[in-house]
Structures are given as C-alpha cells and as structure tokens.
Design a protein around this motif. Structure first.
Motif, PDB file in Angstrom:
ATOM      1  N   VAL A  82       0.879  -1.170   0.000  1.00  0.00           N
ATOM      2  CA  VAL A  82       0.000   0.000   0.000  1.00  0.00           C
ATOM      3  C   VAL A  82       0.915   1.218   0.000  1.00  0.00           C
ATOM      4  O   VAL A  82       1.791   1.352   0.859  1.00  0.00           O
ATOM      5  CB  VAL A  82      -0.926   0.008   1.228  1.00  0.00           C
ATOM      6  N   ILE A  83       0.720   2.072  -1.012  1.00  0.00           N
ATOM      7  CA  ILE A  83       1.639   3.188  -1.229  1.00  0.00           C
ATOM      8  C   ILE A  83       0.905   4.511  -1.065  1.00  0.00           C
ATOM      9  O   ILE A  83      -0.208   4.668  -1.557  1.00  0.00           O
ATOM     10  CB  ILE A  83       2.217   3.091  -2.661  1.00  0.00           C
ATOM     11  N   ALA A  84       1.527   5.443  -0.349  1.00  0.00           N
ATOM     12  CA  ALA A  84       0.979   6.794  -0.240  1.00  0.00           C
ATOM     13  C   ALA A  84       2.128   7.751   0.040  1.00  0.00           C
ATOM     14  O   ALA A  84       3.111   7.377   0.677  1.00  0.00           O
ATOM     15  CB  ALA A  84      -0.046   6.861   0.892  1.00  0.00           C
ATOM     16  N   LEU A  85       2.019   8.974  -0.450  1.00  0.00           N
ATOM     17  CA  LEU A  85       3.013  10.018  -0.208  1.00  0.00           C
ATOM     18  C   LEU A  85       4.439   9.565  -0.541  1.00  0.00           C
ATOM     19  O   LEU A  85       5.380   9.863   0.193  1.00  0.00           O
ATOM     20  CB  LEU A  85       2.963  10.470   1.261  1.00  0.00           C
ATOM     21  N   GLY A  86       4.574   8.819  -1.630  1.00  0.00           N
ATOM     22  CA  GLY A  86       5.906   8.406  -2.070  1.00  0.00           C
ATOM     23  C   GLY A  86       6.594   7.429  -1.142  1.00  0.00           C
ATOM     24  O   GLY A  86       7.812   7.346  -1.102  1.00  0.00           O
ATOM     25  N   GLY A  87       5.807   6.671  -0.368  1.00  0.00           N
ATOM     26  CA  GLY A  87       6.421   5.666   0.506  1.00  0.00           C
ATOM     27  C   GLY A  87       5.531   4.448   0.621  1.00  0.00           C
ATOM     28  O   GLY A  87       4.343   4.498   0.306  1.00  0.00           O
ATOM     29  N   ILE A  88       6.122   3.346   1.088  1.00  0.00           N
ATOM     30  CA  ILE A  88       5.337   2.127   1.284  1.00  0.00           C
ATOM     31  C   ILE A  88       4.835   2.125   2.722  1.00  0.00           C
ATOM     32  O   ILE A  88       5.633   2.155   3.666  1.00  0.00           O
ATOM     33  CB  ILE A  88       6.198   0.879   0.984  1.00  0.00           C
ATOM     34  N   VAL A  89       3.516   2.151   2.880  1.00  0.00           N
ATOM     35  CA  VAL A  89       2.937   2.221   4.226  1.00  0.00           C
ATOM     36  C   VAL A  89       2.921   0.833   4.859  1.00  0.00           C
ATOM     37  O   VAL A  89       3.354   0.648   5.981  1.00  0.00           O
ATOM     38  CB  VAL A  89       1.510   2.803   4.183  1.00  0.00           C
ATOM     39  N   CYS A  90       2.389  -0.146   4.144  1.00  0.00           N
ATOM     40  CA  CYS A  90       2.500  -1.515   4.645  1.00  0.00           C
ATOM     41  C   CYS A  90       2.690  -2.434   3.454  1.00  0.00           C
ATOM     42  O   CYS A  90       2.133  -2.203   2.388  1.00  0.00           O
ATOM     43  CB  CYS A  90       1.300  -1.918   5.487  1.00  0.00           C
ATOM     44  N   ASP A  91       3.521  -3.452   3.644  1.00  0.00           N
ATOM     45  CA  ASP A  91       3.784  -4.333   2.513  1.00  0.00           C
ATOM     46  C   ASP A  91       3.981  -5.755   2.988  1.00  0.00           C
ATOM     47  O   ASP A  91       4.229  -6.008   4.162  1.00  0.00           O
ATOM     48  CB  ASP A  91       5.028  -3.868   1.743  1.00  0.00           C
ATOM     49  N   LYS A  92       3.842  -6.658   2.042  1.00  0.00           N
ATOM     50  CA  LYS A  92       4.058  -8.065   2.348  1.00  0.00           C
ATOM     51  C   LYS A  92       4.682  -8.683   1.105  1.00  0.00           C
ATOM     52  O   LYS A  92       4.272  -8.385  -0.009  1.00  0.00           O
ATOM     53  CB  LYS A  92       2.728  -8.727   2.660  1.00  0.00           C
ATOM     54  N   SER A  93       5.706  -9.503   1.320  1.00  0.00           N
ATOM     55  CA  SER A  93       6.351 -10.162   0.199  1.00  0.00           C
ATOM     56  C   SER A  93       6.245 -11.659   0.445  1.00  0.00           C
ATOM     57  O   SER A  93       6.737 -12.149   1.449  1.00  0.00           O
ATOM     58  CB  SER A  93       7.814  -9.712   0.156  1.00  0.00           C
TER      59      SER A  93
END
Length: 342
Positions: free
Chosen positions: A170-181
């Motif tokens: 989940v991306i907002a303001l040019g950064g990854i807020v939460c991610d899962k790989s």
C-alpha cells in the motif's frame, strides 16, 4: 551537465527471477529470460537469456543451465554478474562505443529484501561499471509504471506477481505504508503444474513444458467467460517409462493452482487488514492494481475481486510495468530522489 556526463549512459534494469529487462533511452532494449548456460569443464558462460532458455532441460553433463536469481534475489553471484554484463553489452547503442561507458543505473529489488541481498545487487552492478547505482522497491516501480501518482496523499494498493515473489504494497506520499512479500509466484505455479501432472496423469513433464501449459491454459478459477481450448501435453509416462501424450483442460489447472492462489489471497487480505483506516477508504475507491507476469493468469483478477469485494485492475502490458516504472524514475531522478535507495 558536466563534461563527464557525456561518457555516462543511463540504464534501468528490472532484475527478475524469470525475466530481466533493460531500458536505455526510453526503449526496452533487452527482454530476456534470466537463465545462464555454463560449461562445467571450463567454467565459461556459453549462453545467456533466450539462447540459454532453449537449452533448459535439454543439456548433457558438461553443460548446466542456471537461474542465478531465486525468489527475486541473487542466488548465484558469479553467474548473475556475468549475465548482467552480457545483457548490458547487448544494448545496441553501447555496442558502437569504443570505451565501456560509466553507467548510471536504477535497479529494482523486492520489498522484502535483506541488507546483505541488497549489497549483492549493488556490488554486481558496480562490477559491470555502474558508477551511480540506485535501487528502487518493486511495488514502487510497478505503481509508477502503471501510471499511479505515488506522491499524492492518497492510498493505492499494488499486487506485483513476478516469477519468484509476489509483492503486495500500500503506497501513499511516495512511501510504502505496509507491505508483504510472499515467495509464491510464477515459479511456484509452474511447480504446482509439474506436481499435478505427476500425481493425476502419471506424466513427468519438465519446467519448460509446465511453463507452456501455464501460459496456454493456466487459470485461477473454473468459471471463465472465454475458456481456452484443451491442450495436448507430451512427457514421460512414470509407469512404463515411454513418452506419452495426454489432453488437459483449464479446469484441471485451476485445481492444480488453487492452493497457491489461496495463499496469495490470504497475503492480500492480511495487507488490507494492516492498512490504516484513511488509506483503506482510498483503496475502497481506487481498487487494487495487478502487475507482473503472474497477473496474466486467467480469472485471477476476478477471483481477487470476489475475495476482497474491491475492483481489481490489471496493468496494461503487466510484464513490463515494473521496468517502465524504473525507466520513468531514471528520467526524473530529482523528483523521485526520496524513494530511491542510494
């Protein structure tokens, strides 16, 4: 623009488990499988890319085909470095140069990568004459490639299903807020098909054949609007040892891939459950974007949409979404400085 900029070439690389793509001067100049064929006697690399892919599964004991990247990260340092340098030498515009130019590179990496793995990518790039090397996270590059404005204070969800990993962010303001790989992606689908053919049809098929089955009749659900025709598959009969042919349908593939797709669905749901409420509200309006080769699996968008109750969109030319985004970043380095890892 200094004097030395004349000697510097800019390239963007999507170093993928399955395919490696390179952009130079806004054009995709290399699009090849990430496979290397090595002569075991001399240790020399005899072929890379498409040529090596043709040899896969058909080699004798003196030649070995290696896939230098596993799960999106470098597994065989030496082979990957040779592969990158051969791909760079293949770029038409650089072939004409007398001297090997210094390179300004942007390379994309999985979001779940460790520091050590990051260093491996960086060192590989520096050894092939990379003077300035920037790294960018894959979901970020995919979002830019799809055409999402990532600098806005607005949440976007990207699911990038590659060869080795599925990246959900989940991306907002040019950064990854939460991610899962998760390490469930194209390669696992291929192995699922090999396993299914062995257990259900007593037929032993190789990786290349399984890949072909996946592309021709692979499906994520059994109710497709435009079902593909049945396919004839040749392999070795495990009972008699003779070569034989069987006919399979997309419904069987949906059964074969079901477990792996369930795990991708769970990962998407988990990421959604960690999303801050304001961003979740944005995602409800914008939906989920799919990129990467795995997103071309028939019916996958529909299945994810039913699971999440959100609209799901597949990027146009999903195979190249990541490298397109990496190329755009390379052109606008100043704008995207904040998202790059130097």
């Amino acid at each position: 623009m200094g004097f030395f900029d004349f000697f510097t070439e800019e390239i963007a690389i999507d170093l993928g488990t399955a395919n490696t793509l390179v952009i130079h001067n806004d054009k995709v100049v290399v699009d090849s499988p990430s496979i290397v064929a090595r002569d075991i006697m001399t240790g020399k690399i005899i072929a890379v890319g498409k040529e090596a892919a043709m040899m896969q599964g058909k080699t004798h004991e003196n030649i070995k085909t290696i896939r230098p990247l596993k799960d999106g990260v470098i597994a065989d340092f030496d082979a990957s470095e040779k592969m990158i340098s051969m791909f760079i030498k293949d770029i038409p515009a650089l072939k004409k140069r007398l001297f090997a130019p210094a390179l300004r590179m942007v390379i994309c990496i999985p979001s779940g990568i460790t520091e050590v793995e990051m260093r491996a990518v960086k060192e590989s790039a520096e050894r092939v004459n990379g003077k300035e090397v920037y790294l960018i996270h894959e979901p970020m590059a995919a979002a830019i490639g799809i055409g999402v404005d990532i600098m806005q204070p607005k949440g976007n969800m990207i699911v990038d299903i590659g060869g080795g990993t599925t990246e959900i962010a989940v991306i907002a303001l040019g950064g990854i807020v939460c991610d899962k790989s998760v390490k469930i992606a194209g390669d696992v689908f291929t192995n699922d098909i090999i396993y299914y053919m062995r257990t259900q049809h007593n037929l032993y098929v190789g990786e290349r054949t399984a890949e072909k089955i996946k592309i021709q009749i692979g499906a994520a659900t059994e109710d497709l609007e435009l079902p593909p025709e049945e396919m004839n598959v040749q392999g070795r009969d495990l009972l008699t040892g003779k070569p034989k042919q069987v006919q399979i349908s997309f419904r069987e593939m949906a059964k074969a891939l079901d477990k792996s797709i369930l795990r991708i669905e769970d990962a998407v749901m988990e990421t959604l459950s960690q999303t801050p409420p304001e961003l979740a509200a944005d995602i409800y309006n914008t939906g989920i974007y799919l990129a990467g080769g795995g997103s071309m699996l028939r019916g996958l968008d529909k299945r994810l949409s039913q699971k999440t109750d959100l609209p799901v969109y597949i990027a146009e030319d999903p195979l190249r979404a990541v490298v397109r985004g990496t190329g755009i970043t390379l052109k606008n380095l100043n704008r995207y400085k904040s998202i790059l890892i130097k």
